[in-house]
Design a protein around this motif. Structure first.
Motif, short mmCIF file in Angstrom:
data_model
loop_
_atom_site.label_atom_id
_atom_site.label_comp_id
_atom_site.label_asym_id
_atom_site.label_seq_id
_atom_site.Cartn_x
_atom_site.Cartn_y
_atom_site.Cartn_z
N THR A 62 -12.46 8.67 2.06
CA THR A 62 -11.12 9.23 1.96
C THR A 62 -10.29 8.78 3.15
O THR A 62 -10.75 8.83 4.29
N ALA A 63 -9.06 8.32 2.87
CA ALA A 63 -8.10 8.00 3.92
C ALA A 63 -7.14 9.17 4.07
O ALA A 63 -6.67 9.73 3.07
N LEU A 64 -6.84 9.55 5.32
CA LEU A 64 -5.96 10.69 5.59
C LEU A 64 -4.89 10.29 6.61
O LEU A 64 -5.15 9.48 7.52
N ASP A 65 -3.70 10.88 6.48
CA ASP A 65 -2.63 10.59 7.42
C ASP A 65 -2.68 11.54 8.61
O ASP A 65 -3.60 12.36 8.73
N ASN A 66 -1.68 11.46 9.48
CA ASN A 66 -1.71 12.26 10.70
C ASN A 66 -1.53 13.75 10.43
O ASN A 66 -1.86 14.59 11.29
N GLU A 67 -1.04 14.12 9.25
CA GLU A 67 -0.92 15.54 8.90
C GLU A 67 -2.16 16.07 8.20
O GLU A 67 -2.20 17.24 7.81
N GLY A 68 -3.15 15.22 8.03
CA GLY A 68 -4.38 15.63 7.37
C GLY A 68 -4.32 15.56 5.86
O GLY A 68 -5.22 16.08 5.18
N LYS A 69 -3.29 14.91 5.30
CA LYS A 69 -3.14 14.80 3.86
C LYS A 69 -3.91 13.58 3.34
O LYS A 69 -3.84 12.50 3.92
N SER A 70 -4.62 13.78 2.24
CA SER A 70 -5.40 12.70 1.65
C SER A 70 -4.49 11.64 1.05
O SER A 70 -3.51 11.95 0.36
N ARG A 71 -4.82 10.38 1.32
CA ARG A 71 -4.10 9.26 0.72
C ARG A 71 -4.95 8.55 -0.31
O ARG A 71 -4.63 7.44 -0.73
N GLY A 72 -6.04 9.21 -0.72
CA GLY A 72 -6.89 8.65 -1.76
C GLY A 72 -8.36 8.74 -1.42
O GLY A 72 -8.73 8.77 -0.25
N THR A 73 -9.18 8.81 -2.45
CA THR A 73 -10.64 8.86 -2.30
C THR A 73 -11.27 7.88 -3.26
O THR A 73 -10.87 7.80 -4.44
N VAL A 74 -12.25 7.10 -2.78
CA VAL A 74 -12.95 6.15 -3.63
C VAL A 74 -14.46 6.29 -3.41
O VAL A 74 -14.91 6.56 -2.29
N PRO A 75 -15.26 6.12 -4.45
CA PRO A 75 -16.72 6.13 -4.28
C PRO A 75 -17.24 4.74 -3.92
O PRO A 75 -16.68 3.73 -4.34
N VAL A 76 -18.28 4.69 -3.11
CA VAL A 76 -18.95 3.43 -2.77
C VAL A 76 -20.44 3.68 -2.84
O VAL A 76 -20.94 4.66 -2.28
N THR A 77 -21.16 2.79 -3.54
CA THR A 77 -22.60 2.94 -3.73
C THR A 77 -23.30 1.62 -3.44
O THR A 77 -22.77 0.55 -3.74
N LEU A 81 -9.01 -1.46 4.24
CA LEU A 81 -8.52 -0.22 3.65
C LEU A 81 -7.55 -0.46 2.50
O LEU A 81 -7.62 0.26 1.49
N PRO A 82 -6.62 -1.45 2.56
CA PRO A 82 -5.74 -1.68 1.40
C PRO A 82 -6.48 -2.11 0.14
O PRO A 82 -5.98 -1.92 -0.97
N ASP A 83 -7.67 -2.72 0.31
CA ASP A 83 -8.47 -3.06 -0.87
C ASP A 83 -9.05 -1.81 -1.52
O ASP A 83 -9.26 -1.76 -2.73
N LEU A 84 -9.32 -0.79 -0.69
CA LEU A 84 -9.82 0.48 -1.22
C LEU A 84 -8.68 1.37 -1.69
O LEU A 84 -8.83 2.11 -2.68
N PHE A 85 -7.54 1.32 -0.98
CA PHE A 85 -6.40 2.19 -1.26
C PHE A 85 -5.14 1.31 -1.34
O PHE A 85 -4.42 1.17 -0.34
N PRO A 86 -4.86 0.70 -2.48
CA PRO A 86 -3.71 -0.21 -2.61
C PRO A 86 -2.41 0.47 -2.19
O PRO A 86 -2.15 1.62 -2.51
N GLY A 87 -1.60 -0.27 -1.43
CA GLY A 87 -0.32 0.24 -0.98
C GLY A 87 -0.40 1.18 0.20
O GLY A 87 0.62 1.77 0.59
N LEU A 88 -1.57 1.33 0.82
CA LEU A 88 -1.74 2.27 1.92
C LEU A 88 -0.88 1.86 3.12
O LEU A 88 -0.84 0.70 3.51
#
Length: 713
Positions: free
Chosen positions: A175-190, A201-208
């Protein structure tokens, strides 16, 4: 998802920790042997130091990226005290020439390890990232979450996430989070196999887009470790924030090595700090400067689960100190905190971007070194020049100050320098290796040990590339001290007697300060007012001469000093003229060498026994190899000594030093090592005769004698 290797990210990994039990394994990410863009070539050098007193075998393994085969582990023997350096470690141990991943290192001993992955195409300037390794029992397991508190994704910086899947079938949620602690997305990795892994990170969270954020890794199955690597888009230099578990309770953290100050070679260092509030309630964080004459505080509100960044924490946005300020600071709050910092300098020659090093915190005061523990830092490289690396060693004393000894040891574990460390309460002090150890102009693959006798202190070594100003901070780990704690001398002023030849008399000292005894006097008087130093050294005297002439006078001076209430101390440095006489006026032979050694050993035995019986606390010098002095090599002052006899002299001085060590141990005397110094081969510390020290040489000699004496004052 098959990870890609980003070759522009140079990884510099340092493991500075003990390996306390058999079978323990350390995970060391970031090893590479790979080509890069624009002709770059990245290669890793592994350094493994055996801090124990017995030889061991280290097992070194490799965890590649998914899709590459896993080679068999390789074993390497390590003698007691040895530091093993393995260049191009992936190729040398595993035959890999285009791969990257994670090393594992294990051994039934106490180890200190560093791994350097650098662009070797241009040795005039390198840059890198420091990644904190993890012991196997500290891996993040199922049901736990790791937090990396430094992530930025914008026009100036990019961030990669690197993970090590320690078990087959490991599954995580990122999960990527901003400075306010808000989630910017979650992805699974196995990963179905034990492997290394890396992604942007942009490959995991496009447009981050993150100005100051963080990454969480929740482990669903298996075990992991990892880090975020935040890279300057202009210089391609990066820093790495390791995954850590969220702490609990209140916080008192120390962050050592902050700056708002110019440095060498046109650098200017400033420190940016980030602090994450791991609580579900807002926190007021108090910043308190330490190690700075003008102590200051300021407060920063951090939202619940939020992150705050203070740019140039010693500058206008933080403490408001003027340029030229360096030191440390504490962070305190009633909530759990995770904090880190970046100390950066602009790229040289007007280029855009920065080079920097990553700073982590220790608990205050529980994380400080204390008496009975030893801080060991391995992988010390230092050269004073425009290229290569320089290393600065810094200390911050605790609230009661700190006293102790710092020891520099070479790749063979041999002590090459010893210096006292004496700090007042909350004092911060940083010097280069060559400033701490003036006799050492350069060193490679070395280690530094710190043993305190009183107080407490934090310590780090900052290894800086002389070409770019980029650095990596090496933090020690506390071990049970291998240095016996010397007994303190009785209270009161000292009566010091110095015995020896021209090196004690002060021949060659153009400053006319009386050699080392004259320089030692004010240093001792500052610690023990009312002390006296009486110099009995005379030029040309042998050990026979000393026992027949100087020793009786010294014993009388000791008795007189004791009667006047002074503590007796003796310093003995003899043997140089024994060696000159043996080969200049005799003929070198096995029989002659043996007879001479018997005579010298008996003389040293007699000297130390008589001084001990008189109640003196005695210090005795180990001799340099005078066959390497310029006066010996020139063959003019001693024309009767042949090259073959110089070789014999070199072997004989080793035997002399063995005798000195044995007799010193028998009579509880302390040895002072001149054998492992460059004083008598370096023109900068020698008089014109190529035989005696000059004023600069005597300054170093004085520091060595005082370094042995100081821990006992």
């Amino acid at each position: 998802m098959k990870p890609s290797w980003h070759p522009l990210l140079v990884i510099l990994v340092s493991l500075l920790a003990s390996l306390p039990a058999a079978g323990e394994v350390w995970y060391v990410p970031g090893a590479a042997e790979s080509t890069g863009l624009a002709g770059a070539r990245f290669s890793s050098t592994l350094v493994v130091a055996n801090l124990s007193s017995a030889g061991v075998t280290a097992s070194i393994g490799f965890i590649p990226y998914d899709g590459s085969p896993t080679p068999e582990p390789v074993e390497r023997p390590l003698a007691a005290g040895q530091t093993l350096q393995i260049p191009a470690v992936l190729e040398t141990l595993f035959g890999l020439t285009a791969d990257a991943g994670t090393l594992t290192v294990s051994a039934p001993a106490t180890l200190a390890i560093s791994l350097v992955t650098a662009n070797v195409a241009d040795p005039a300037g390198t840059y890198g990232v420091s990644v904190a390794p993890l012991m196997e029992d500290s891996l993040i397991g199922a049901g736990q979450t790791g937090h990396a508190v430094w992530a930025t994704e914008n026009a100036d910086y990019r961030t990669n996430l690197a993970l090590v899947f320690a078990d087959p079938g490991t599954s995580v949620e990122v999960t990527a989070l901003d400075n306010e602690g808000k989630s910017r997305g979650t992805v699974p990795v196995t990963s179905e196999r034990r492997s290394s892994w890396q992604a942007r990170l942009p490959d995991l969270f496009p447009g981050l887009d993150l100005s100051a954020g963080r990454v969480e890794v929740k482990v669903i199955r298996g075990r992991v470790t990892g880090y975020t690597a935040t890279v300057d888009n202009n210089t391609n230099d990066g820093i790495a924030a390791s995954l850590v578990r969220a702490p609990a309770g209140t916080s008192d953290l120390l962050l050592n090595g902050a700056a708002n100050s110019p440095g060498r070679n046109g650098t200017f260092f400033v420190t940016d700090a980030r602090v994450w509030n791991a609580s579900s309630t807002p926190a007021v964080v108090t910043f308190q400067s330490v190690g700075v004459t003008d102590a200051r505080t300021f407060s920063q509100m951090v939202p619940a689960l939020g992150l705050a960044e203070i740019r140039n924490v010693f500058g206008p946005e933080g403490f408001g100190y003027p340029e030229g300020t360096v030191g440390a600071f504490r962070l305190r709050a009633t909530t759990p905190l995770v904090a880190a910092a970046l100390t950066r300098t602009p790229a040289p020659e007007g280029k855009k971007g920065f080079f920097g090093s990553f700073l982590t915190t220790v608990q205050y005061p529980d994380g400080l070194l204390v008496p009975g523990s030893q801080g060991s830092v391995a992988g010390i490289n230092h050269i004073s020049g425009a290229t290569g690396f320089r290393t600065n060693v810094a200390f911050l004393a605790g609230a009661s100050g700190a006293e102790g000894t710092m020891i520099l040891k070479n790749a063979n574990g041999v002590e090459v320098g010893r210096t006292p460390v004496s700090l007042s309460p909350d004092q911060w002090q940083q010097r280069s290796v060559s400033e701490w150890f003036p006799a050492v102009t350069s060193t490679e693959s070395s280690r530094i040990d710190l043993a305190l006798t009183s107080g407490s202190a934090d310590m780090y070594a900052a290894r800086v590339d002389n070409g770019t100003g980029d650095g990596v901070v090496l933090h020690p780990r506390a071990l049970a001290s291998s240095e016996p704690q010397p007994d303190k001398l009785p209270a009161g002023p000292l009566q010091i007697v110095t015995l020896g030849d021209s090196l004690t008399a002060g021949d060659g000292d153009e400053a006319e300060k009386g050699g080392y005894p004259g320089r030692l006097r004010p240093m001792v008087e500052a610690r023990r007012p009312g002390s006296r130093v009486t110099n009995f050294g005379l030029s040309g005297w042998t050990s026979n001469d000393m026992n027949n002439g100087q020793l009786p006078d010294a014993l009388q001076e000791i008795a007189r000093g004791k009667a006047e209430g002074r503590v007796p101390v003796a310093m003995v440095w003899i043997g140089s003229n024994d060696l000159w006489a043996l080969y200049e006026y005799g003929t070198g032979s096995d029989q002659g060498d043996a007879e001479d050694l018997t005579n010298y050993t008996a003389n040293i035995e007699f000297t130390l026994r008589e001084l001990s019986n008189a109640g003196a606390f005695t210090f005795v010098a180990l001799l340099d190899d005078q066959s390497k002095r310029p006066v010996a090599l020139a063959g003019e002052a001693f024309p009767g000594t042949t090259p073959e006899e110089l070789a014999r002299m070199s072997r004989q001085v080793v035997r002399y030093n063995t005798a000195i060590r044995e007799k010193a141990a028998a009579h509880k005397a302390t040895t002072v090592d001149f054998f492992n110094t460059t004083i008598f081969v370096n023109p900068a510390t020698l008089a014109d005769d190529g035989n005696h020290p000059n004023a600069a040489g005597y300054e170093i000699i004085t520091q060595l004698w005082f370094g042995a004496l100081s821990p006992r004052l």
